[in-house]
Design an enzyme around this catalytic site. Structure first.
Site, PDB file in Angstrom:
ATOM      1  N   HIS A  16       0.833  -1.209   0.000  1.00  0.00           N
ATOM      2  CA  HIS A  16       0.000   0.000   0.000  1.00  0.00           C
ATOM      3  C   HIS A  16       0.864   1.254   0.000  1.00  0.00           C
ATOM      4  CE1 HIS A  16      -3.401  -2.600   0.765  1.00  0.00           C
ATOM      5  NE2 HIS A  16      -4.227  -1.580   0.816  1.00  0.00           N
TER       6      HIS A  16
ATOM      7  N   HIS B   3       0.866  -3.692   9.356  1.00  0.00           N
ATOM      8  CA  HIS B   3       2.259  -3.570   8.913  1.00  0.00           C
ATOM      9  C   HIS B   3       3.120  -3.066  10.051  1.00  0.00           C
ATOM     10  CE1 HIS B   3       2.647  -4.537   4.690  1.00  0.00           C
ATOM     11  NE2 HIS B   3       1.552  -3.858   4.391  1.00  0.00           N
TER      12      HIS B   3
END
Length: 274
Positions: free
Chosen positions: A169, A218
């Site tokens: 992302h 993450h």
């Protein structure tokens, strides 16, 4: 009318640099575009260095304490499944993270490519498509290569399916938004508008990366690595586009009415001959 104070300071700074014995002649020998190109090349080198440094630390396991500290700082100490802040903030972060999702970025890239084709910039459209596709492939290859597990320290705020490093992302939002921001900036003459486009692209990239950390999907170093590599890739593609434009293999920037500089000049010359 007096010059803008910010521009005056910039010109004053350039004049001082030009007075330096070694740097001055070098600056005087290059054009404004060449200076911008050198600056971007320097940024690309720094961004690649940051990525390599972060990747090396990740492989050695030296980032564990920092990563865990940041993730836990964003969670309720009494309940790690509860991110800090009101419920609407968590929902907003899910909305923000969608801006870096594959579906949104693919749709946005296709729309931009169609727009470029409609304005007779077919080669530029292909370059945008290839730059985004190349960045996506590079992201997946690196994920498989590093094979870093996702954070298990806190519950994930959404479903995830791939490896952790680098953040796809963060990297792809940098690739897409910075590339499109640079394209839009090249269509504008005013510096403040250029800064607005580039600043907005950078802000979107940062927001997407922060949302990934906030949602616990993450490690912070995944996002930092994704930002660095994505920015380096986007700037490299931008430099490639400039080089191809100078060679005449990619259409130049717009000058209104969907015409590039060569088309507009030919039309003016044709009208003058009548």
């Amino acid at each position: 009318m007096s010059a803008h104070p910010r521009n005056s300071l910039l010109h004053a700074g350039l004049r001082r640099l030009e007075a330096v014995p070694v740097i001055g002649p070098l600056l005087a020998s290059v054009s404004g575009m060449e200076r911008a190109t050198l600056a971007v090349l320097g940024f690309v080198a720094i961004a690649f260095y940051v990525f390599v440094k972060v990747a090396d630390e990740v492989l050695e396991g030296a980032t564990g304490q920092l990563d865990r500290g940041i993730l836990l700082a964003l969670r309720n100490p009494a309940d790690p499944s509860d991110p800090i802040g009101p419920p609407w903030l968590e929902e907003a972060m899910r909305d923000f993270t969608a801006l870096g999702g594959t579906s949104v970025l693919t749709l946005l890239t296709i729309l931009v490519a169609v727009f470029l084709i409609m304005t007779r910039k077919r080669h530029a459209a292909w370059l945008v498509l290839l730059s985004v596709a190349g960045g996506t492939a590079l992201s997946q290859i690196l994920k498989w290569g590093f094979d870093r597990p996702r954070p298990d320290l806190v519950p994930h705020g959404m479903a995830v399916y791939s490896q952790s490093f680098p953040s796809g992302h963060a990297m792809l939002s940098a690739v897409v938004y910075l590339t499109l921001g640079a394209l839009l900036a090249r269509t504008q003459a005013r510096t403040r508008v250029k800064v607005f486009f580039l600043g907005s692209a950078a802000a979107l990239t940062v927001i997407v990366g922060i949302s990934r950390i906030y949602l616990g999907v993450h490690w912070p170093t995944d996002v930092l690595g994704g930002w660095a590599l994505g920015a380096a890739w986007a700037c490299s593609c931008w430099l490639l586009m400039l080089w191809l434009q100078r060679r005449g293999e990619v259409e130049g920037e717009s000058e209104g009415n969907g015409m590039d500089a060569r088309t507009r000049a030919d039309r003016i010359a044709s009208q003058a001959d009548r």
